[in-house]
Enzyme design. Structure first.
Site, mmCIF file in Angstrom:
data_model
loop_
_atom_site.group_PDB
_atom_site.id
_atom_site.type_symbol
_atom_site.label_atom_id
_atom_site.label_comp_id
_atom_site.label_asym_id
_atom_site.label_seq_id
_atom_site.Cartn_x
_atom_site.Cartn_y
_atom_site.Cartn_z
ATOM 1 N N GLU A 129 -11.042 -8.146 1.774
ATOM 2 C CA GLU A 129 -11.911 -7.630 2.823
ATOM 3 C C GLU A 129 -11.562 -6.166 3.006
ATOM 4 O O GLU A 129 -10.464 -5.733 2.635
ATOM 5 C CB GLU A 129 -11.681 -8.389 4.127
ATOM 6 C CG GLU A 129 -10.515 -7.874 4.992
ATOM 7 C CD GLU A 129 -9.141 -8.032 4.338
ATOM 8 O OE1 GLU A 129 -9.014 -8.865 3.428
ATOM 9 O OE2 GLU A 129 -8.205 -7.309 4.725
ATOM 10 N N SER B 108 -0.518 7.324 7.559
ATOM 11 C CA SER B 108 -0.847 6.177 6.704
ATOM 12 C C SER B 108 -1.912 6.474 5.655
ATOM 13 O O SER B 108 -1.975 5.800 4.632
ATOM 14 C CB SER B 108 -1.277 4.997 7.567
ATOM 15 O OG SER B 108 -2.361 5.369 8.395
ATOM 16 N N LYS C 277 -2.249 1.379 1.693
ATOM 17 C CA LYS C 277 -2.795 0.084 1.274
ATOM 18 C C LYS C 277 -2.438 -0.281 -0.167
ATOM 19 O O LYS C 277 -2.325 -1.449 -0.504
ATOM 20 C CB LYS C 277 -4.319 0.082 1.435
ATOM 21 C CG LYS C 277 -4.795 0.214 2.870
ATOM 22 C CD LYS C 277 -4.483 -1.018 3.696
ATOM 23 C CE LYS C 277 -5.117 -0.939 5.076
ATOM 24 N NZ LYS C 277 -4.698 -2.078 5.937
#
Lengths: 234, 370
Positions: B102, B356, B80
Site C-alpha cells: 500500500e 525521513s 522506506k
C-alpha cells in the site's frame, strides 16, 4: 437431516421485515451484519452495504435495537450478529455479548478475531482453506455450535463458480471434527448452494442476499425459497 | 500473539493466520542468520547508500545544536527503502514471487517497486485515488519501475483504504504473495519486523552523534504517521534513558495525541475512531501522515512514558518546509517538515532529527498552496 440455510442481512431499518421474509422462504438462521468502517473480510457488496448502513446511523446501539426488533418477528429462529473486533473493543467485550444476547442473539461471529484469541468470548469460528489441521482442530474446540468453512481464499462476494477447494477442505475438516460444518463465501445460486451443501451440513449466503434484499422482502422470499428447494432436493 | 502491553495483536481473518505464522517463523530464523543480516547490510551499503550522513543544521536552528539524520539521501529519497529491501529478502526466502504494497505519499510504493525491479519480482501497489492526485510524480515513478498501481476509489481514497485493499488482496492471493506493509502497523509480526528493518537509522545516528559531539543528544525527534521512521530512530536510543524521544504527529491525524483504543488493519492501537469503534478520517496536508492509526509500539511507549508525542499543523509544517529549503539548501518531505516545525520550541540543546525523506514529491502540492 435438513441442510441448514443461513442468510446474511445488513442491520438496517428494513431488516426485521427482510428477516421475516427470509424465514418464511425457508431460512433456518439469520446473520445480522453490524457494520464496520474498515471490514477486511468483505468484498464490494457487503462493504457498500456497510457504508450505507453507517451513513444511515446504524451504530452499535441501533444495531442492537434492530436485533431486538428482528427477534420479535422471527420466533425462535437463531439470530447471529456478525461484526468486527473494533465494535466490541469500543462497546466493551462482555457488555456486547450480554446486550446482544438480551436483544435476542443466539450466537456471534467476529470476522477478524481468529481462533486462539480472546477465548473468553464464545463465538462461531471461521476456518479457511489455508488453515492448518492444527488450527481447524483448535477452531472446532473453541467454536460455538457449528464451524464456518470459508470456501475460498478471498473476501465475501458472489463468484461464477463454487470454489474447487471446498470438497477437499470439507473432507479435511470432517476428519478433524464432529461439529456441524456450514460453508460460506462465494455461494449465490441454487446450484452452488446444493453443491456446497452436498459436502457440508449447511450454507451461508451473504452478498447475493443483500443485493436481492435491495429489491424488497418479496424478492428476498422468492430467492430464499429457491435456495431452500435446491437444498431440499439433496 | 505478540503484543506491546495491551497494544498490537493479530486481528485478521483466519485466512491470513497461517501466512502470519509462516512469516513469523521465517523472520525469527532470518534475524539470527548471519547471511541474512549480511545481505541486508550489503544492500544498504551498495544499493541504498548507507550509512546516511548526519548533517548539522546551523542556520535553520542557530540557537540549538540540531543534526539531521539524512534518510532523504537514501536511494529513492526516503527511509522506506530500508524496510522494502529487507522484506523482499525475506519474501525471497519464503519463495513468494508476487509482492503487494500500500502507499500513501507514494514513497513506500516507490521503494517497494524499486526493490521488486532489483529482484525481478512482480509488484502491485494499492494507492488511494486522492493520493494519486496529490503525489502524481511517484505514480509515474512506480510505473517506470514496472509496478502496477491500483487506484482505490472508495471511502476517503487515501492510505487507510489503500491498506485495507492491500490486505484484501493478500487474503485472496496469500499463497503466492508477500505483503510488504510500509509502516510499523498491521498484525504481528509486522510492527516488530518493520522496526528492526528501520532500526538501522537509530543505530547509525547514535554512533554518528557520539563521534561528532562526544555525547548523546538531549532529544531525538521524528515525524509519526504510521511511525516507522520514528520507531527506527527511537530504537537506537531507547535504552538511553536520558534521551527524550519525541514524535510529531500531524495535528489533524494525531492518533496518539487524540486517539482511542480501536482495531484497524489487524492491530489494536491508539486510533482516530468514534465511541462506537468506527474509524474516523484523518486530515493532513502530508499524504504520508494522513492515517488514522499508528504502530502499536508507539502507543506502548507513550503509555509507559518512554516517548512523548506532540503535533504540528499543516501551516507549521509548510513554514518549516520553506525554512529548511532557504536556510540549509535541503528540501524536506512534508512529513519530515512536521518534526522540523517543533525544533525551535523543544526544551533541548542537542537534537537529532530524522529527516525521513526529501520533498521533491511535494513540490506541486506545496507550490499550489495559497
Amino acid at each position: 437431516m435438513r441442510k441448514q440455510l443461513v442468510i446474511y442481512l445488513m442491520a438496517g431499518r428494513d431488516t426485521p421485515d427482510l428477516a421475516a421474509a427470509a424465514v418464511a422462504g425457508g431460512a433456518d438462521m439469520i446473520e445480522i451484519g453490524f457494520p464496520f468502517s474498515d471490514p477486511l473480510a468483505d468484498g464490494p457488496v457487503i462493504r457498500a452495504a456497510a457504508e450505507s448502513a453507517l451513513a444511515a446511523g446504524m451504530r452499535t446501539a441501533a444495531c442492537l435495537e434492530c436485533l431486538a426488533k428482528t427477534r420479535a418477528r422471527v420466533g425462535d429462529t437463531p439470530l447471529i450478529p456478525m461484526t468486527y473486533a473494533s465494535l466490541l473493543e469500543a462497546y466493551g467485550w462482555e457488555r456486547f455479548v450480554t446486550d446482544a444476547r438480551a436483544a435476542g442473539a443466539t450466537g456471534l461471529i467476529i470476522a477478524d478475531l481468529p481462533a486462539g484469541e480472546r477465548t473468553d468470548v464464545k463465538r462461531i469460528q471461521l476456518v479457511a482453506p489455508t488453515s492448518t489441521d492444527e488450527r481447524i482442530a483448535l477452531a472446532a474446540v473453541e467454536t460455538d455450535g457449528w464451524l464456518y468453512l470459508v470456501t475460498l481464499t478471498g473476501t465475501t462476494g458472489a463468484r461464477v463458480e463454487l470454489s474447487t477447494a471446498l470438497d477437499a477442505f470439507a473432507a479435511r475438516a470432517r476428519r478433524l471434527t464432529d461439529k456441524p460444518l456450514y460453508a460460506g463465501f462465494g455461494i449465490s445460486t441454487p446450484a452452488q448452494a446444493a453443491a456446497a451443501a452436498s459436502v457440508t451440513d449447511g450454507i451461508v449466503v451473504g452478498s447475493r442476499a443483500i443485493l436481492v434484499a435491495g429489491q424488497g422482502a418479496e424478492a428476498l422470499n422468492d430467492y430464499v425459497a429457491a435456495l431452500r428447494k435446491a437444498l431440499d432436493s439433496l | 500473539m505478540t503484543t506491546y502491553g495491551e497494544w498490537g495483536g493479530r486481528y485478521v481473518p483466519e485466512t491470513l493466520i497461517p501466512a502470519l505464522d509462516e512469516l513469523t517463523d521465517a523472520w525469527n530464523e532470518a534475524k539470527q542468520d548471519p547471511s541474512f543480516l549480511a545481505e541486508i547490510e550489503a544492500l544498504g551499503r551498495d544499493y541504498t547508500g548507507r550509512p546516511s550522513p548526519l548533517t548539522r543544521a546551523e542556520r535553520y536552528a542557530p540557537d540549538k545544536r540540531l543534526y539531521l539524520k539524512r534518510e532523504d539521501l537514501n536511494h529513492t529519497g526516503a527511509h522506506k527503502i530500508n524496510n522494502a529491501l529487507g522484506q523482499l529478502v525475506l519474501a525471497r526466502r519464503l519463495g513468494k514471487k508476487r509482492i503487494i504494497a500500500e502507499t500513501g505519499a507514494g514513497q513506500h510504493g516507490v521503494a517497494t517497486a524499486t526493490a521488486c525491479a532489483r529482484f525481478g519480482l512482480e509488484c502491485v501497489v494499492f494507492m488511494g485515488s486522492e493520493d494519486m492526485r496529490r503525489q502524481a510524480p511517484n505514480v509515474e515513478r512506480m510505473g517506470l519501475l514496472g509496478a502496477v498501481v491500483v487506484p482505490v476509489e472508495f471511502g476517503t481514497k487515501t492510505l487507510k483504504e489503500a491498506t485495507s485493499e492491500a490486505i484484501r488482496d493478500w487474503i485472496t492471493n496469500v499463497e503466492t504473495t508477500h505483503y510488504v506493509i510500509g509502516s510499523c502497523v498491521g498484525p504481528a509480526p509486522y510492527p516488530e519486523l518493520v522496526r528492526e528493518l528501520q532500526a538501522v537509522i537509530g543505530r547509525e545516528a547514535r554512533e554518528q552523534i557520539l563521534a561528532v559531539e562526544g555525547r548523546l543528544p538531549d532529544a531525538v525527534l521524528a515525524c509519526v504517521g504510521g511511525g516507522s521512521n520514528a520507531i527506527g530512530m527511537f530504537a537506537g536510543f531507547i535504552d538511553d534513558a536520558d534521551v527524550d524521544l519525541v514524535g510529531v504527529e500531524a495535528a489533524g491525524a494525531a492518533s496518539l495525541g487524540s486517539g482511542r483504543a480501536a482495531i484497524l488493519h489487524g492491530a489494536r492501537s491508539s486510533t482516530l475512531a468514534d465511541s462506537d469503534g468506527q474509524i474516523a478520517d484523518a486530515h493532513s496536508i502530508s499524504a504520508g501522515l494522513d492515517y488514522p492509526g499508528v504502530g502499536p509500539e508507539h502507543a506502548y511507549l507513550r503509555d509507559i512514558g518512554r516517548a512523548r508525542y506532540i503535533t504540528a499543523t499543516d501551516d507549521e509544517a509548510l513554514a518549516a518546509f520553506h525554512g529548511l529549503a532557504r536556510t540549509e539548501g535541503i528540501i524536506p518531505a512534508l512529513e519530515s517538515s512536521h518534526a522540523l516545525a517543533r525544533v525551535h520550541d523543544l526544551d533541548a540543546e542537542l537534537i537529532v532529527l530524522c529527516l525521513s525523506g526529501r520533498g521533491d514529491k511535494d513540490l506541486d502540492h506545496v507550490l499550489s498552496q495559497p
